[in-house]
Design an enzyme around this catalytic site. Structure first.
Site, PDB file in Angstrom:
ATOM      1  N   ARG A 125       0.824  -1.230   0.000  1.00  0.00           N
ATOM      2  CA  ARG A 125       0.000   0.000   0.000  1.00  0.00           C
ATOM      3  C   ARG A 125       0.851   1.270   0.000  1.00  0.00           C
ATOM      4  NH1 ARG A 125      -2.744  -2.897   3.987  1.00  0.00           N
ATOM      5  NH2 ARG A 125      -4.542  -3.960   3.112  1.00  0.00           N
ATOM      6  N   LYS A 147       2.447  11.763 -10.350  1.00  0.00           N
ATOM      7  CA  LYS A 147       1.659  10.893 -11.226  1.00  0.00           C
ATOM      8  C   LYS A 147       2.497   9.675 -11.576  1.00  0.00           C
ATOM      9  CE  LYS A 147      -1.334  14.125 -13.674  1.00  0.00           C
ATOM     10  NZ  LYS A 147      -1.692  14.648 -15.008  1.00  0.00           N
ATOM     11  N   GLU A 189       8.568  20.462 -23.577  1.00  0.00           N
ATOM     12  CA  GLU A 189       7.904  20.647 -22.279  1.00  0.00           C
ATOM     13  C   GLU A 189       8.481  21.866 -21.547  1.00  0.00           C
ATOM     14  OE1 GLU A 189       5.291  18.843 -21.560  1.00  0.00           O
ATOM     15  OE2 GLU A 189       5.542  16.873 -22.508  1.00  0.00           O
ATOM     16  N   LYS A 231       6.475  23.686 -11.829  1.00  0.00           N
ATOM     17  CA  LYS A 231       5.642  22.484 -11.641  1.00  0.00           C
ATOM     18  C   LYS A 231       5.277  22.323 -10.171  1.00  0.00           C
ATOM     19  CE  LYS A 231       4.352  17.978 -12.908  1.00  0.00           C
ATOM     20  NZ  LYS A 231       4.468  16.826 -13.791  1.00  0.00           N
ATOM     21  N   GLU A 241      -5.259  17.607 -10.185  1.00  0.00           N
ATOM     22  CA  GLU A 241      -5.682  18.084 -11.511  1.00  0.00           C
ATOM     23  C   GLU A 241      -7.183  18.323 -11.630  1.00  0.00           C
ATOM     24  OE1 GLU A 241      -3.547  16.268 -14.865  1.00  0.00           O
ATOM     25  OE2 GLU A 241      -5.155  16.908 -16.176  1.00  0.00           O
ATOM     26  N   ARG A 245      -3.659  22.542 -12.672  1.00  0.00           N
ATOM     27  CA  ARG A 245      -2.735  21.521 -13.204  1.00  0.00           C
ATOM     28  C   ARG A 245      -3.062  21.169 -14.660  1.00  0.00           C
ATOM     29  NH1 ARG A 245      -0.026  16.378  -9.942  1.00  0.00           N
ATOM     30  NH2 ARG A 245       1.277  15.701 -11.681  1.00  0.00           N
ATOM     31  N   ASN A 249      -1.284  20.579 -19.684  1.00  0.00           N
ATOM     32  CA  ASN A 249      -1.645  19.816 -20.879  1.00  0.00           C
ATOM     33  C   ASN A 249      -1.639  20.650 -22.160  1.00  0.00           C
ATOM     34  OD1 ASN A 249      -1.953  17.490 -19.366  1.00  0.00           O
ATOM     35  ND2 ASN A 249      -4.065  17.976 -18.867  1.00  0.00           N
ATOM     36  N   HIS A 252      -1.199  19.025 -25.567  1.00  0.00           N
ATOM     37  CA  HIS A 252      -1.344  17.584 -25.399  1.00  0.00           C
ATOM     38  C   HIS A 252      -2.600  17.019 -26.055  1.00  0.00           C
ATOM     39  CE1 HIS A 252       2.002  18.219 -22.731  1.00  0.00           C
ATOM     40  NE2 HIS A 252       2.062  16.934 -22.394  1.00  0.00           N
ATOM     41  N   HIS A 256      -1.519  14.061 -28.222  1.00  0.00           N
ATOM     42  CA  HIS A 256      -1.891  12.655 -27.999  1.00  0.00           C
ATOM     43  C   HIS A 256      -2.509  12.047 -29.257  1.00  0.00           C
ATOM     44  CE1 HIS A 256      -2.113  13.272 -23.374  1.00  0.00           C
ATOM     45  NE2 HIS A 256      -0.917  12.838 -23.749  1.00  0.00           N
ATOM     46  N   HIS A 269       7.076  11.866 -27.614  1.00  0.00           N
ATOM     47  CA  HIS A 269       5.983  12.605 -26.979  1.00  0.00           C
ATOM     48  C   HIS A 269       6.175  14.130 -27.110  1.00  0.00           C
ATOM     49  CE1 HIS A 269       2.907  13.634 -24.076  1.00  0.00           C
ATOM     50  NE2 HIS A 269       3.801  14.269 -23.339  1.00  0.00           N
TER      51      HIS A 269
HETATM   52  P1  NAD Z   1      12.030   7.051 -21.818  1.00  0.00           P
HETATM   53  O1  NAD Z   1      11.966   6.821 -20.383  1.00  0.00           O
HETATM   54  O2  NAD Z   1      11.587   5.948 -22.725  1.00  0.00           O
HETATM   55  O3  NAD Z   1      13.524   7.459 -22.216  1.00  0.00           O
HETATM   56  C1  NAD Z   1      13.834   7.709 -23.572  1.00  0.00           C
HETATM   57  C2  NAD Z   1      15.057   6.911 -24.039  1.00  0.00           C
HETATM   58  O4  NAD Z   1      16.231   7.509 -23.486  1.00  0.00           O
HETATM   59  C3  NAD Z   1      15.077   5.467 -23.576  1.00  0.00           C
HETATM   60  O5  NAD Z   1      15.586   4.670 -24.586  1.00  0.00           O
HETATM   61  C4  NAD Z   1      16.024   5.512 -22.376  1.00  0.00           C
HETATM   62  O6  NAD Z   1      16.648   4.263 -22.133  1.00  0.00           O
HETATM   63  C5  NAD Z   1      17.014   6.530 -22.819  1.00  0.00           C
HETATM   64  N1  NAD Z   1      17.711   7.240 -21.749  1.00  0.00           N
HETATM   65  C6  NAD Z   1      17.165   7.754 -20.622  1.00  0.00           C
HETATM   66  N2  NAD Z   1      18.071   8.478 -19.951  1.00  0.00           N
HETATM   67  C7  NAD Z   1      19.223   8.405 -20.633  1.00  0.00           C
HETATM   68  C8  NAD Z   1      20.518   8.951 -20.442  1.00  0.00           C
HETATM   69  N3  NAD Z   1      20.788   9.788 -19.440  1.00  0.00           N
HETATM   70  N4  NAD Z   1      21.458   8.645 -21.348  1.00  0.00           N
HETATM   71  C9  NAD Z   1      21.182   7.863 -22.412  1.00  0.00           C
HETATM   72  N5  NAD Z   1      19.980   7.340 -22.661  1.00  0.00           N
HETATM   73  C10 NAD Z   1      19.013   7.611 -21.785  1.00  0.00           C
HETATM   74  O7  NAD Z   1      11.189   8.340 -22.274  1.00  0.00           O
HETATM   75  P2  NAD Z   1      10.829   9.701 -21.528  1.00  0.00           P
HETATM   76  O8  NAD Z   1      10.536  10.635 -22.639  1.00  0.00           O
HETATM   77  O9  NAD Z   1      11.798  10.051 -20.488  1.00  0.00           O
HETATM   78  O10 NAD Z   1       9.469   9.352 -20.777  1.00  0.00           O
HETATM   79  C11 NAD Z   1       8.282   9.023 -21.465  1.00  0.00           C
HETATM   80  C12 NAD Z   1       7.293   8.454 -20.481  1.00  0.00           C
HETATM   81  O11 NAD Z   1       7.024   9.409 -19.466  1.00  0.00           O
HETATM   82  C13 NAD Z   1       5.960   8.079 -21.084  1.00  0.00           C
HETATM   83  O12 NAD Z   1       5.606   6.795 -20.641  1.00  0.00           O
HETATM   84  C14 NAD Z   1       5.002   9.112 -20.516  1.00  0.00           C
HETATM   85  O13 NAD Z   1       3.688   8.597 -20.360  1.00  0.00           O
HETATM   86  C15 NAD Z   1       5.638   9.420 -19.205  1.00  0.00           C
HETATM   87  N6  NAD Z   1       5.298  10.749 -18.645  1.00  0.00           N
HETATM   88  C16 NAD Z   1       4.875  10.808 -17.365  1.00  0.00           C
HETATM   89  C17 NAD Z   1       4.570  12.024 -16.779  1.00  0.00           C
HETATM   90  C18 NAD Z   1       4.166  12.088 -15.351  1.00  0.00           C
HETATM   91  O14 NAD Z   1       3.795  13.165 -14.883  1.00  0.00           O
HETATM   92  N7  NAD Z   1       4.235  11.007 -14.623  1.00  0.00           N
HETATM   93  C19 NAD Z   1       4.710  13.204 -17.514  1.00  0.00           C
HETATM   94  C20 NAD Z   1       5.156  13.124 -18.828  1.00  0.00           C
HETATM   95  C21 NAD Z   1       5.445  11.887 -19.385  1.00  0.00           C
HETATM   96  N1  GLY Z   2       2.554  15.719 -16.933  1.00  0.00           N
HETATM   97  C1  GLY Z   2       1.403  16.446 -16.488  1.00  0.00           C
HETATM   98  C2  GLY Z   2       1.218  16.449 -15.015  1.00  0.00           C
HETATM   99  O1  GLY Z   2       2.072  16.032 -14.284  1.00  0.00           O
HETATM  100  O2  GLY Z   2       0.204  16.860 -14.548  1.00  0.00           O
END
Ligand code: NAD
Ligand code: GLY
Length: 367
Positions: A125, A147, A189, A231, A241, A245, A249, A252, A256, A269
């Protein structure tokens, strides 16, 4: 340790946490975990790409502080942000004898952060989560705000929770191994924060974009700190949100739909969000919400950053359908975040299809 001072606090009552933003901060991981009173066991989650560069220093720092580290490696890719991999991580957490004071450490981009975060939110939990974001997107966005989620075959991020981290460690030096394309995608972003919240920051980006793209440590540290501080303010006001918040978006809604129509293959993205911001800007100008000259400044900054602003050969009606479907599943209304000034945005719903289609056609290139 006295030399490491947190850069920011996210103030959420009992769930408040510090963010450390500093070149070389990864070295201090173990001491910071110990100082936060967490341990003695740690489950460190990473992927082979990131782990190949940074697992050894992270693990060494934790062990030097007397922590017992178990490592779980998830393959690299969005498709592993799944319940199946969450379940494997629960097994790893059991084997690592994680108890409620034992943290899960997410070392990676947004995929690892979201997946490991989801496991931390649900295992027993909820156990403490430490975010060590390694992409620009994760450093300015996904590691802050709580999130966490995994994907469902019917949509991204459909299974998730709000679970604030206990600690966020951001080392801008780690971005040096990131591909140029990923880094630029993350800049979308960054630019978004300037548009929705902080006109001075937008102007700073216009001045310093060249140094930011060269990964000048002073500039990247400043950029990341500003984004995290915006943020943090937004999340402090509206953790779940219901209100402000939503502004995060911007770009987005269209973004999306662009990711979906191209099967999540063609665009990162952030690239899709950049195109979405252009569409939102055009809509805002049409509605008389936004000065044309500001819209042009945004488009120029996106161009100089190397982000895409148009998409070739898609059907605008299909794009609109995807947007409507996406949102209907969630809450029945299509809401648009649109800029009002550089540094201010608002939300509007029920825009006519004609108006939306007109803006969409302007971001679609004929093949
Ligand atoms: P990712 O985590 O897939 O990383 C992108 C690529 O870069 C991968 O191949 C990874 O292995 C590589 N990589 C990462 N760090 C590295 C480094 N320092 N050196 C070399 N390679 C490296 O992609 P991302 O864009 O970081 O994240 C996308 C994800 O984040 C999606 O799933 C999306 O839904 C999520 N997201 C979440 C939130 C949230 O608020 N929780 C917000 C935006 C996006
Ligand atoms: N990535 C959007 C949020 O964290 O609300």
């Amino acid at each position: 340790l006295n030399t490491v001072k947190h850069s920011l606090m996210v103030n959420l009552g009992a769930n408040s946490y510090p963010i450390y933003i500093q070149a070389g901060v990864l070295e201090h991981l173990g001491l910071l975990v110990q100082q936060a009173g967490l341990g003695p066991n740690v489950l460190l989650v990473t992927n082979p790409t990131v782990g190949g560069y940074y697992l050894v220093p992270a693990q060494r720092s934790l062990e030097a502080a007397g922590l017992r580290v178990s490592v779980a490696t998830v393959p690299d890719g969005e498709e592993y942000k799944s319940l199946e991999w969450a379940s494997r991580l629960y097994d790893a957490a059991l084997e690592a004898r994680l108890d409620r004071r034992s943290p899960v450490v997410a070392l990676g981009g947004g995929v690892i952060g979201d997946l490991a975060g989801f496991v931390a939110a649900t295992y027993l939990r909820g156990v403490p989560l430490i975010q060590i974001p390694t992409t620009l997107l994760a450093q300015v966005d996904s590691s802050v705000g709580g999130k966490v989620a995994v994907n469902h075959p019917r949509g991204k991020n459909l299974i998730g929770a709000f679970h604030q981290p206990a600690l966020v460690l951001i080392d801008p030096v780690l971005l040096r191994t990131l591909s140029q394309r990923e880094y630029i995608a993350g800049m979308a972003e960054v630019i978004k924060y300037g548009v929705i919240w902080d006109g001075d920051f937008f102007a700073y980006l216009e001045e310093e974009i060249a140094r930011a793209l060269q990964l000048d440590t002073e500039v990247t540290t400043r950029v990341i700190t500003r984004c995290c501080s915006i943020k943090a303010k937004i999340v402090e006001q509206d953790e779940r949100e219901y209100g402000v918040r939503t502004l995060l978006n911007l770009g987005h809604t269209v973004g999306h739909a662009i990711e979906a129509i191209t099967g999540y293959q063609a665009y990162r993205h952030g690239e899709a969000v950049a195109i979405g911001m252009v569409a939102a800007g055009l809509l805002a100008v049409e509605l008389g919400w936004w000065e044309k000259s500001d819209c042009e400044r945004l488009n120029q900054l996106l161009t100089r950053t190397g982000l895409p602003m148009t998409i070739p050969g898609v059907d605008p009606n299909r794009l609109l359908e995807l947007m409507q479907h996406d949102k209907k599943v969630l809450d029945g209304t299509l809401r648009w975040v649109l800029p009002r000034k550089l540094g201010e945005a608002g939300v509007v719903s029920q825009l006519s299809d004609d108006l939306v289609l007109r803006s969409l056609r302007r971001i679609i290139l004929d093949r």
